[in-house]
Design an enzyme around this catalytic site. Structure first.
Site, short mmCIF file in Angstrom:
data_model
loop_
_atom_site.label_atom_id
_atom_site.label_comp_id
_atom_site.label_asym_id
_atom_site.label_seq_id
_atom_site.Cartn_x
_atom_site.Cartn_y
_atom_site.Cartn_z
N HIS A 54 -5.61 8.82 -0.54
CA HIS A 54 -4.53 8.03 -0.37
C HIS A 54 -2.92 8.12 -0.89
CE1 HIS A 54 -3.09 4.71 -3.37
NE2 HIS A 54 -4.25 3.94 -2.58
N GLU A 85 -4.02 1.79 4.57
CA GLU A 85 -3.24 0.69 3.70
C GLU A 85 -1.49 1.19 3.94
OE1 GLU A 85 -5.64 0.65 0.11
OE2 GLU A 85 -5.33 2.76 0.34
P1 13P Z 1 -3.39 -3.52 -4.20
O1 13P Z 1 -4.90 -3.63 -3.55
O2 13P Z 1 -3.86 -3.31 -5.99
O3 13P Z 1 -2.43 -3.33 -3.48
O4 13P Z 1 -3.31 -1.61 -3.87
C1 13P Z 1 -4.06 -1.01 -2.83
C2 13P Z 1 -4.27 0.47 -3.54
O5 13P Z 1 -3.88 1.03 -3.00
C3 13P Z 1 -6.05 0.24 -2.95
O6 13P Z 1 -6.65 1.76 -2.55
#
Ligand code: 13P
Length: 226
Positions: free
Chosen positions: A86, A155
């Protein structure tokens, strides 16, 4: 579709328990897959179709790693799912690709389902799609992309917690390129919410979502799947 909730540093052990009970009942008849990643203090066993995963763990059985948990602590709750890579751990906690790959190897060797996260910062996105893919490709360094128990989560860092999701075109282009590198189930994450969920899920090569803020309320989270 896969719906994964990353609580980050939110919720307590008590509120996670309530959340899980509520989600179990809401999702009873659903054919979607649900994962929740509570904070480490709220890890618990799940006998239902909701999978509980760990947001992090150190790649050891046990040992002298102050502030960390290892395999032994996860096994107590039958946890066999983990988030690795992450961006908050890469950037805020300084995890290198080398260390992340070591973690991946350890949990792979212990048959964990791994949700492996990748994503570029804004300055790379501004340089265009080609640079984005080059950047993301490096995040696969030393990662076994053929591991059978692997899910990828794309992400973009600039979309996390900002309320600014990637556009459908951006998601479509980037997911297509990621699938060429690694043909595994692919989640999108970054400001997914009730207003953009339909479009995100309708985008090609999106197999589900990894949700932060919009997952914290259980009804909100479940509604994303409806
Ligand atoms: P948000 O949905 O708050 O943007 O976060 C995404 C995230 O980092 C999930 O791992």
């Amino acid at each position: 579709m896969i719906f994964a909730a990353n609580f980050k540093t939110n919720h307590t052990r008590a509120s996670t328990k309530e959340y899980l009970l509520a989600l179990e009942s809401l999702a009873q008849k659903s054919s979607d897959e649900f994962y929740i990643f509570p904070p480490i203090s709220a890890l618990c066993s799940s006998a239902s179709k909701i999978t509980i995963g760990s947001q992090n763990a150190y790649p050891v059985n046990n040992g002298a790693f102050t502030g960390e948990i290892g395999l032994e602590q996860l096994e107590e709750f039958g946890i066999k799912t983990i988030l690795i890579g992450h961006s908050e751990r890469r950037v805020l906690l300084g995890e290198s690709q080398e260390f992340i790959a070591k973690k991946f190897e350890f949990f792979k060797n212990n048959d964990f389902k791994i949700i492996y996260c990748i994503g570029e910062p804004l300055e790379v996105r501004k340089e265009g799609e080609l640079k984005v893919i080059e950047f993301l490709a490096e995040q696969f360094n030393a990662i076994d992309i053929n591991y059978e128990n692997l899910i990828i989560a794309y992400e973009p860092i600039w979309a996390i917690g900002t309320g600014v999701s990637a556009t459908n075109d951006q998601i479509a282009l980037t997911h297509k390129a990621i699938k060429k590198i690694c043909n595994k189930p692919l989640l999108y994450g970054g400001s997914v919410n009730s207003s953009n969920i339909k479009n995100v899920l309708a985008t090609q090569n999106v197999d589900g979502v990894l949700v932060g803020s919009a997952s914290l309320d259980v009804q909100n989270f479940f509604n994303l799947s409806k």
